[in-house]
Design an enzyme around this catalytic site. Structure first.
Site, PDB file in Angstrom:
ATOM      1  N   LYS A   1       0.954   3.334  17.034  1.00  8.61           N
ATOM      2  CA  LYS A   1       1.060   2.333  15.968  1.00  8.61           C
ATOM      3  C   LYS A   1      -0.235   2.356  15.177  1.00  8.61           C
ATOM      4  CE  LYS A   1       4.208  -0.699  14.605  1.00  8.61           C
ATOM      5  NZ  LYS A   1       5.648  -0.406  14.521  1.00  8.61           N
TER       6      LYS A   1
ATOM      7  N   GLY B   1      13.071 -14.850  10.046  1.00 12.66           N
ATOM      8  CA  GLY B   1      12.613 -13.754   9.187  1.00 12.66           C
ATOM      9  C   GLY B   1      13.741 -13.196   8.348  1.00 12.66           C
TER      10      GLY B   1
ATOM     11  N   GLY C   1      14.360 -13.080   5.248  1.00 10.80           N
ATOM     12  CA  GLY C   1      14.088 -12.426   3.974  1.00 10.80           C
ATOM     13  C   GLY C   1      13.425 -11.076   4.081  1.00 10.80           C
TER      14      GLY C   1
END
Length: 361
Positions: free
Chosen positions: A84, A183, A185
């Site tokens: 990551k 969440g 959106g």
């Protein structure tokens, strides 16, 4: 307030990370962090997040996400390891399409290239397809240039949820269910709304979203009712999709959830990966395993990396979803037989697979 420094020190002590690289990019006023957890099955692949927080929060989040990517890769192909990246800085200083943003992501690409293929980047929070394409101008070690992979993530989450709901109520009709999306959106949240309303002719959807612009956009769907972010866990719904950022499930929220089924589409949803799945299990709430149900994006970028055409065929998408639903069913069967939470069973299985692969290498 969470003690990120203590959490970071704990994970770096108990997990065998291959490396955490911290590179200041002074010309842009940001710091790039790359964490590589494990490369037993291949180069460490994971998205690049971009937001402003403390250094220790960024370090903690990036190492935990890298570890999650290891187990996600185990369940979805075993062709990559876990990694990551995190750009620590204010994204609003780099408007979309601007020369400043282009130059920043060119430099991110150069740093990834310096790692020699150990890490493969991809889009994530506040990093989109255009940004990935700029990275690709400096390195081949990036995926996602063909577009946002969140449609498959949403499809798999929905189909795994419906498969699990049959265990809770085999007479439940999708059109009669009420779902909540934390969440709503974001990329995945919006895709869940689109696919749910298209497939089930509307339905009832409750959502929360911290970003005002995204809240306004999602309210064009008549089936959606927006509630304040802190109220989403109190919503009287059948299914709760978690599509926001990390650590949504903690001592407080695990006691408040009213949903019968929790679908963690976001990574690292549990503040404590042992205690919080157990809390939901004890309350009779079925919680699916994060690295199993949120692997759609990884499957899609792996297909791109392996030479699939940019336009993914519907048959291929459906096959990926069916394969993941079967995997989720298998985890649920084992969890039921052992009277353990599905996330606990999946994590145990992932660790066993990784240990066996290391022992044989």
């Amino acid at each position: 307030m969470h003690d990120y420094a203590a959490t970071f020190d704990q994970w770096m002590t108990c997990e065998p990370y291959e490396g955490v690289y911290v590179r200041p990019l002074p010309l842009h006023g940001v710091v790039l962090i790359v964490a590589i957890h494990d490369r037993t099955f291949g180069p460490a692949l994971g998205g690049i997040r971009f937001w402003l927080c403390s250094l220790y929060e960024a370090l903690t989040v990036v190492v935990l996400l890298a570890r999650d990517m290891t187990y996600k890769a185990i369940f979805h192909g075993r062709m990559t390891g876990g990694g990551k990246a995190f750009i620590l800085g204010d994204p609003s200083r780099f408007p979309a399409g601007s020369p400043e943003r282009r130059d920043l992501f060119h430099d991110v690409g150069r740093v990834i290239e310096e790692l020699g293929g150990a890490y493969i980047g991809a889009e994530d929070v506040n990093v989109g397809t255009e940004d990935v394409r700029w990275i690709a101008e400096q390195t081949k070690h990036v995926v996602g240039t063909h577009g946002d992979p969140s449609d498959l993530t949403a499809q798999i989450a929905i189909e795994c949820a419906m498969g699990a709901m049959q265990r809770i109520n085999d007479r439940a009709r999708p059109s009669d269910l009420t779902i909540a999306i934390q969440g709503i959106g974001g990329h995945v949240g919006t895709q869940i709304v689109r696919q749910w309303t298209d497939k089930y002719f509307g339905g009832r959807i409750v959502g929360s979203e911290v970003h005002a612009v995204r809240r306004t956009a999602i309210q064009t769907y008549s089936a959606v009712r927006i509630v304040p972010p802190e109220e989403i866990f109190d919503a009287d719904v059948d299914i709760l999709f978690l599509a926001a950022l990390h650590w949504s499930l903690n001592d407080d929220t695990c006691q408040r959830i009213k949903a019968k089924l929790v679908v963690p589409v976001a990574n690292i949803p549990f503040e404590d990966e042992e205690r919080h799945p157990a809390m939901l299990h004890e309350r009779g709430i079925l919680c699916l395993s994060p690295p199993v149900v949120n692997g759609g994006g990884l499957r899609k970028v792996l297909a791109e990396r392996n030479g699939s055409p940019p336009k993914y065929r519907l048959e291929w998408m459906n096959a990926q979803a069916s394969d993941t639903v079967a995997l989720s069913r298998d985890i649920l069967d084992e969890a039921a037989a052992s009277n353990l939470p599905p996330p606990t069973v999946a994590l145990r299985r992932g660790k066993e697979i990784l240990a066996a692969a290391k022992a044989s290498s």
